[in-house]
Design an enzyme around this catalytic site. Structure first.
Site, PDB file in Angstrom:
ATOM      1  N   GLU A 172      15.877  24.706  -4.243  1.00 16.42           N
ATOM      2  CA  GLU A 172      16.168  25.730  -3.248  1.00 16.42           C
ATOM      3  C   GLU A 172      17.186  25.207  -2.237  1.00 16.42           C
ATOM      4  O   GLU A 172      16.801  24.600  -1.222  1.00 16.42           O
ATOM      5  CB  GLU A 172      14.885  26.135  -2.513  1.00 16.42           C
ATOM      6  CG  GLU A 172      13.883  26.832  -3.397  1.00 16.42           C
ATOM      7  CD  GLU A 172      13.074  27.859  -2.610  1.00 16.42           C
ATOM      8  OE1 GLU A 172      13.047  29.017  -3.028  1.00 16.42           O
ATOM      9  OE2 GLU A 172      12.512  27.498  -1.564  1.00 16.42           O
ATOM     10  N   GLY A 204      17.410  33.139   2.247  1.00 12.07           N
ATOM     11  CA  GLY A 204      17.427  34.215   3.239  1.00 12.07           C
ATOM     12  C   GLY A 204      18.805  34.539   3.781  1.00 12.07           C
ATOM     13  O   GLY A 204      18.936  35.211   4.799  1.00 12.07           O
ATOM     14  N   ASN A 260       7.298  34.136  -2.911  1.00 13.69           N
ATOM     15  CA  ASN A 260       6.880  33.490  -1.674  1.00 13.69           C
ATOM     16  C   ASN A 260       6.903  34.543  -0.570  1.00 13.69           C
ATOM     17  O   ASN A 260       7.965  34.927  -0.105  1.00 13.69           O
ATOM     18  CB  ASN A 260       7.823  32.327  -1.340  1.00 13.69           C
ATOM     19  CG  ASN A 260       7.542  31.734   0.031  1.00 13.69           C
ATOM     20  OD1 ASN A 260       6.459  31.924   0.583  1.00 13.69           O
ATOM     21  ND2 ASN A 260       8.509  31.016   0.575  1.00 13.69           N
ATOM     22  N   TRP A 261       5.733  34.984  -0.165  1.00 13.37           N
ATOM     23  CA  TRP A 261       5.665  36.066   0.836  1.00 13.37           C
ATOM     24  C   TRP A 261       5.878  35.575   2.262  1.00 13.37           C
ATOM     25  O   TRP A 261       5.970  36.379   3.178  1.00 13.37           O
ATOM     26  CB  TRP A 261       4.314  36.797   0.723  1.00 13.37           C
ATOM     27  CG  TRP A 261       4.215  37.698  -0.464  1.00 13.37           C
ATOM     28  CD1 TRP A 261       5.209  37.994  -1.367  1.00 13.37           C
ATOM     29  CD2 TRP A 261       3.065  38.447  -0.883  1.00 13.37           C
ATOM     30  NE1 TRP A 261       4.743  38.887  -2.310  1.00 13.37           N
ATOM     31  CE2 TRP A 261       3.437  39.175  -2.037  1.00 13.37           C
ATOM     32  CE3 TRP A 261       1.768  38.570  -0.397  1.00 13.37           C
ATOM     33  CZ2 TRP A 261       2.538  40.012  -2.708  1.00 13.37           C
ATOM     34  CZ3 TRP A 261       0.872  39.404  -1.060  1.00 13.37           C
ATOM     35  CH2 TRP A 261       1.257  40.118  -2.206  1.00 13.37           C
ATOM     36  N   LYS A 262       5.920  34.272   2.460  1.00 18.69           N
ATOM     37  CA  LYS A 262       6.090  33.716   3.806  1.00 18.69           C
ATOM     38  C   LYS A 262       5.047  34.342   4.751  1.00 18.69           C
ATOM     39  O   LYS A 262       3.927  34.573   4.347  1.00 18.69           O
ATOM     40  CB  LYS A 262       7.518  33.926   4.311  1.00 18.69           C
ATOM     41  CG  LYS A 262       8.564  33.532   3.259  1.00 18.69           C
ATOM     42  CD  LYS A 262       9.947  33.414   3.817  1.00 18.69           C
ATOM     43  CE  LYS A 262      10.931  33.214   2.685  1.00 18.69           C
ATOM     44  NZ  LYS A 262      12.178  32.613   3.114  1.00 18.69           N
ATOM     45  N   GLU A 283      11.366  25.620   4.844  1.00 11.96           N
ATOM     46  CA  GLU A 283      10.919  26.073   6.174  1.00 11.96           C
ATOM     47  C   GLU A 283       9.866  25.122   6.739  1.00 11.96           C
ATOM     48  O   GLU A 283       9.799  24.897   7.948  1.00 11.96           O
ATOM     49  CB  GLU A 283      10.411  27.520   6.089  1.00 11.96           C
ATOM     50  CG  GLU A 283      11.577  28.492   5.949  1.00 11.96           C
ATOM     51  CD  GLU A 283      11.264  29.774   5.225  1.00 11.96           C
ATOM     52  OE1 GLU A 283      10.076  30.156   5.138  1.00 11.96           O
ATOM     53  OE2 GLU A 283      12.222  30.403   4.728  1.00 11.96           O
ATOM     54  N   HIS A 331       8.440  23.242   1.027  1.00 12.56           N
ATOM     55  CA  HIS A 331       9.386  24.342   1.236  1.00 12.56           C
ATOM     56  C   HIS A 331      10.296  23.995   2.414  1.00 12.56           C
ATOM     57  O   HIS A 331       9.851  23.368   3.384  1.00 12.56           O
ATOM     58  CB  HIS A 331       8.637  25.652   1.509  1.00 12.56           C
ATOM     59  CG  HIS A 331       9.551  26.841   1.504  1.00 12.56           C
ATOM     60  ND1 HIS A 331      10.274  27.209   2.598  1.00 12.56           N
ATOM     61  CD2 HIS A 331       9.870  27.715   0.517  1.00 12.56           C
ATOM     62  CE1 HIS A 331      11.001  28.286   2.286  1.00 12.56           C
ATOM     63  NE2 HIS A 331      10.778  28.607   1.025  1.00 12.56           N
ATOM     64  N   GLY A 366      11.862  34.951  -2.060  1.00 13.94           N
ATOM     65  CA  GLY A 366      11.248  35.296  -0.785  1.00 13.94           C
ATOM     66  C   GLY A 366      11.367  36.795  -0.523  1.00 13.94           C
ATOM     67  O   GLY A 366      10.575  37.604  -0.991  1.00 13.94           O
ATOM     68  N   GLY A 367      12.406  37.165   0.226  1.00  9.91           N
ATOM     69  CA  GLY A 367      12.574  38.531   0.713  1.00  9.91           C
ATOM     70  C   GLY A 367      12.376  39.622  -0.336  1.00  9.91           C
ATOM     71  O   GLY A 367      11.685  40.620  -0.087  1.00  9.91           O
ATOM     72  N   SER A 379      18.018  33.593  -2.160  1.00 13.82           N
ATOM     73  CA  SER A 379      18.684  34.902  -2.229  1.00 13.82           C
ATOM     74  C   SER A 379      18.717  35.494  -3.642  1.00 13.82           C
ATOM     75  O   SER A 379      19.711  36.123  -4.029  1.00 13.82           O
ATOM     76  CB  SER A 379      20.085  34.818  -1.630  1.00 13.82           C
ATOM     77  OG  SER A 379      19.994  34.549  -0.235  1.00 13.82           O
TER      78      SER A 379
HETATM   79  C1  PEP Z   1      12.152  31.262  -0.372  1.00 13.24           C
HETATM   80  O1  PEP Z   1      11.570  31.517   0.671  1.00 13.24           O
HETATM   81  O2  PEP Z   1      11.702  30.369  -1.109  1.00 13.24           O
HETATM   82  C2  PEP Z   1      13.367  32.013  -0.719  1.00 13.24           C
HETATM   83  C3  PEP Z   1      14.072  31.653  -1.765  1.00 13.24           C
HETATM   84  O3  PEP Z   1      13.707  33.080   0.113  1.00 13.24           O
HETATM   85  P1  PEP Z   1      14.808  34.241  -0.193  1.00 13.24           P
HETATM   86  O4  PEP Z   1      14.557  34.723  -1.598  1.00 13.24           O
HETATM   87  O5  PEP Z   1      14.499  35.302   0.820  1.00 13.24           O
HETATM   88  O6  PEP Z   1      16.153  33.627  -0.048  1.00 13.24           O
END
Ligand code: PEP
Length: 253
Positions: A169, A175, A10-12, A99, A97, A233-234, A212
């Site tokens: 999640e 994050g 997930n590049w956000k 967010e 999601h 994500g990150g 994470s």
């Molecule tokens: C996400 O955005 O779905 C996510 C899990 O982010 P991160 O890996 O950065 O915690």
């Protein structure tokens, strides 16, 4: 595809068309297809055509939208429908999601409508559920996941339910650098599968873990057989880091 692990990125709000092309220029030569896994990318909508062009010919790699509107088309300034995302190269779409729920006020009902539009457009939905830290501390984890899934899945036919991929999640893990333990995730994954089956869905729905995940913990997490993959994500933004993650050695499912 059941039985294959899914590594979802997930590049956000990162990597525009140029950044996406540079990413795939570095990532694709570093990652040869493997029979036991698929790699899914959720770039920003504007980068979908670039991503789709880059992965053309790689049946093991798919791209999708991070969000969709529930209508097919119309006077909805700023929105992208599942149909339009498909035309831009999406075969997948994220829905619900945290967010979207927390920052943009998306309700369970909105997520449910989006899920239906994704299914109607012929895309594979990746439906995200998970509790906040306060909800976990109040022992509400299962109740929250139950409510989110209950609203999203209500009334769907078994054939549609069979196409839904889920992601657990926990919001407190996204994050934050603080991932759920494999046992914590595994327990909720079992519950999600039970709920899916109770709604008339498949006996063993596919459930990914997100929060994470990085190179240093992905093997330990995927050693838990309840996890069918990860949503990242990150750590998915850097091609070398992501190539290392998707090549993690994992016991086959
Ligand atoms: C996400 O955005 O779905 C996510 C899990 O982010 P991160 O890996 O950065 O915690």
């Amino acid at each position: 595809v059941t039985g294959r692990l899914i590594f979802a990125a997930n590049w956000k709000m990162h990597l525009g068309p140029d950044g996406a092309r540079r990413f795939f220029d570095a990532f694709l030569p570093a990652y040869a297809p493997r029979a036991d896994r698929e790699v899914w990318f959720f770039p920003p909508a504007v980068s979908l055509p670039a991503a789709a062009a880059a992965i053309h010919g790689r049946a093991d790699i798919r791209a999708g939208a991070q969000d969709v509107h529930w209508e097919r088309s119309g006077a909805f300034t700023g929105e992208v429908s599942a149909e339009l995302a498909r035309e831009a190269g999406a075969t997948l779409a994220l829905v619900g999601h945290s967010e979207r729920r927390q920052v943009f006020g998306e309700t369970d009902d909105m997520a449910a409508r989006k899920l239906r539009s994704i299914l109607a457009a012929g895309l594979t939905p990746l439906l995200c559920v998970g509790e906040t830290l306060a909800e976990r501390q109040n022992s509400q984890t299962i109740a929250v996941v139950q409510r989110q899934l209950g609203v999203a899945l209500a009334g769907l036919e078994p054939s549609a339910l069979g196409r839904v991929v889920l992601a657990y999640e926990p919001v407190w893990a996204i994050g934050t650098g603080h991932n759920a333990t494999p046992a914590e995730a595994g327990q909720v994954h079992r519950e999600i599968r039970t709920l899916m089956a109770a709604h008339g869905g498949p006996g063993r729905a596919r459930v990914l873990y997100g929060g994470s995940v990085r190179r240093a913990n992905v093997r330990e997490l995927l050693a838990e057989p309840e996890l069918d993959g990860v949503l990242v994500g990150g750590a998915s933004l850097d091609a070398a880091e992501w190539a290392a993650i998707v090549q993690s050695s994992v016991t086959p499912r």
